[in-house]
Structure formats: C-alpha cells, structure tokens
Design a protein around this motif. Structure first.
Motif, PDB file in Angstrom:
ATOM      1  N   UNK A   8       0.855  -1.190   0.000  1.00 18.08           N
ATOM      2  CA  UNK A   8       0.000   0.000   0.000  1.00 18.08           C
ATOM      3  C   UNK A   8       0.887   1.234   0.000  1.00 18.08           C
ATOM      4  N   UNK A   9       0.658   2.123  -0.947  1.00 16.79           N
ATOM      5  CA  UNK A   9       1.370   3.404  -0.993  1.00 16.79           C
ATOM      6  C   UNK A   9       0.799   4.313   0.096  1.00 16.79           C
ATOM      7  N   UNK A  10       1.689   4.879   0.931  1.00 19.37           N
ATOM      8  CA  UNK A  10       1.245   5.697   2.059  1.00 19.37           C
ATOM      9  C   UNK A  10       1.886   7.085   2.083  1.00 19.37           C
ATOM     10  N   UNK A  11       2.516   7.478   0.997  1.00 21.89           N
ATOM     11  CA  UNK A  11       3.194   8.766   0.946  1.00 21.89           C
ATOM     12  C   UNK A  11       2.279   9.932   1.269  1.00 21.89           C
ATOM     13  N   UNK A  12       1.037   9.898   0.758  1.00 21.24           N
ATOM     14  CA  UNK A  12       0.092  10.986   1.021  1.00 21.24           C
ATOM     15  C   UNK A  12      -0.264  11.061   2.508  1.00 21.24           C
ATOM     16  N   UNK A  13      -0.320   9.925   3.188  1.00 23.12           N
ATOM     17  CA  UNK A  13      -0.629   9.922   4.617  1.00 23.12           C
ATOM     18  C   UNK A  13       0.519  10.494   5.441  1.00 23.12           C
ATOM     19  N   UNK A  14       1.750  10.201   5.038  1.00 27.62           N
ATOM     20  CA  UNK A  14       2.906  10.699   5.783  1.00 27.62           C
ATOM     21  C   UNK A  14       3.050  12.214   5.651  1.00 27.62           C
ATOM     22  N   UNK A  15       2.534  12.760   4.567  1.00 27.57           N
ATOM     23  CA  UNK A  15       2.615  14.213   4.348  1.00 27.57           C
ATOM     24  C   UNK A  15       1.517  14.973   5.084  1.00 27.57           C
ATOM     25  N   UNK A  16       0.388  14.300   5.353  1.00 20.37           N
ATOM     26  CA  UNK A  16      -0.743  14.960   6.015  1.00 20.37           C
ATOM     27  C   UNK A  16      -1.027  14.272   7.342  1.00 20.37           C
ATOM     28  N   UNK A  17      -0.426  14.762   8.398  1.00 11.82           N
ATOM     29  CA  UNK A  17      -0.564  14.154   9.714  1.00 11.82           C
ATOM     30  C   UNK A  17      -2.015  14.158  10.153  1.00 11.82           C
ATOM     31  N   UNK A  18      -2.432  13.080  10.771  1.00 11.65           N
ATOM     32  CA  UNK A  18      -3.797  12.966  11.266  1.00 11.65           C
ATOM     33  C   UNK A  18      -4.785  12.465  10.224  1.00 11.65           C
ATOM     34  N   UNK A  19      -4.342  12.288   9.000  1.00  7.86           N
ATOM     35  CA  UNK A  19      -5.226  11.820   7.936  1.00  7.86           C
ATOM     36  C   UNK A  19      -5.555  10.341   8.129  1.00  7.86           C
ATOM     37  N   UNK A  20      -6.767   9.951   7.762  1.00  7.48           N
ATOM     38  CA  UNK A  20      -7.219   8.576   7.870  1.00  7.48           C
ATOM     39  C   UNK A  20      -7.647   8.105   6.486  1.00  7.48           C
ATOM     40  N   UNK A  21      -7.264   6.896   6.133  1.00  8.74           N
ATOM     41  CA  UNK A  21      -7.637   6.312   4.848  1.00  8.74           C
ATOM     42  C   UNK A  21      -8.080   4.879   5.091  1.00  8.74           C
ATOM     43  N   UNK A  22      -9.070   4.420   4.345  1.00  6.80           N
ATOM     44  CA  UNK A  22      -9.616   3.075   4.519  1.00  6.80           C
ATOM     45  C   UNK A  22      -9.569   2.316   3.203  1.00  6.80           C
ATOM     46  N   UNK A  23      -9.201   1.048   3.295  1.00  9.88           N
ATOM     47  CA  UNK A  23      -9.110   0.186   2.120  1.00  9.88           C
ATOM     48  C   UNK A  23      -9.816  -1.126   2.451  1.00  9.88           C
TER      49      UNK A  23
END
Length: 167
Positions: A8-23
C-alpha cells in the motif's frame, strides 16, 4: 493510495498528519498460508497517519477459511477464521523500529522509505495465525470432547490433543 497485492502506498498519509484512509479488500491470497481456501482473505484496513515518520494500521473484520486436519481423527475439515481487530504501527526506518521496540509491546513494522509504501502481508498473516487453536479438532470431535469430563478422559485413556492419558 494504491493496492498491489499487500503493498500500500502511504506517501500521502505521511505528508498529512492525522489523515485517515480506509481500504477494503477481498479474495487476497498468500503463499504463507498454504491451507487457505480459494475464497482467500477479506477485510478492511484503516490507516492513520501519526506524523511524517509513522502511522497506525488497524485491520478490521479480517476473515478467511482454512483447510485443516483434525488432530484427533485426522479428517480434513474447514475452519473459519475471523479477526475482529488487529493493530500495528509502521515507522519510516529500521533504526526507529529497533529503538521503539525496546520500550513498546506493540508490533512495529517498517515503511519502505524508498517508495513510501508498506507491506501488510506479514501483519495479516500474524493476525490470522494468532487465531490458531492449540489443538485442531473437527466439529464432530469437538462435540465429542465437550461431552467428556476431564476425569473420564483420564480413565478412558482418550487423547487430549497430542497427549494420551492411560490408566
């Protein structure tokens, strides 16, 4: 976020702290579970960014069916596995992992810093393996063993797992 097998690519999550994503995923397979049936593994992955160096990964409702052999009668049967929740943390480097693992009881995995991705395969396998019973019994043997008290089991010389008691 892209999904490639268990990567899973997580680069966008590491740039935006506190972000939540679901798969949500279905019918995933892995060679690490050779007794997994053709339905594969299904479930939900919730990713929570903590900061630029780490994130929490929460597995929810992971389910699969495993082809098992009863330890008592040697008959083949299927065992449904459901993991309601399993949480681990991923960090950006092996050094951070080693430092934090010394003081933490939680499982920590490493983020691939080169392409900002995580591989959740080992985490999913661990979650499933933690559900393994000490002794594997088919439904028939399970019902028979429920009827037998511990004293009767010792007197009769009936097997309890891999140990056989004799008079």
């Amino acid at each position: 976020m892209k999904d490639k097998n268990f990567i899973i690519k997580v680069g966008d999550l590491l740039k935006e702290w506190g972000k939540v994503d679901t798969l949500t995923f279905e019918e995933k397979t892995t060679s690490a579970l050779p007794n997994l049936n053709k339905e594969g593994i299904s479930g939900t992955i919730v990713l929570r960014s903590l900061n630029q160096d780490s994130l929490y990964v929460n597995l929810e409702n992971i389910s699969c069916t495993l082809e098992e052999t009863c330890d008592r009668c040697w008959v083949h049967y299927t065992r449904k596995v459901v993991v309601p929740e399993y949480v681990s943390r991923f960090v950006i480097s092996e050094k951070i992992k080693q430092e934090e693992q010394e003081t933490s009881e939680e499982e920590i995995f490493v983020i691939n810093a080169r392409d900002e991705s995580i591989d959740v395969e080992l985490m999913i396998i661990q979650a499933i393996k933690f559900q393994d019973p000490f002794v594997s019994h088919c439904e028939k043997c399970e019902k028979e063993l429920e009827k037998i008290s511990d004293e009767e089991e010792i007197e009769e010389g009936i097997s309890s797992g891999n140990v056989i008691f004799h008079k």
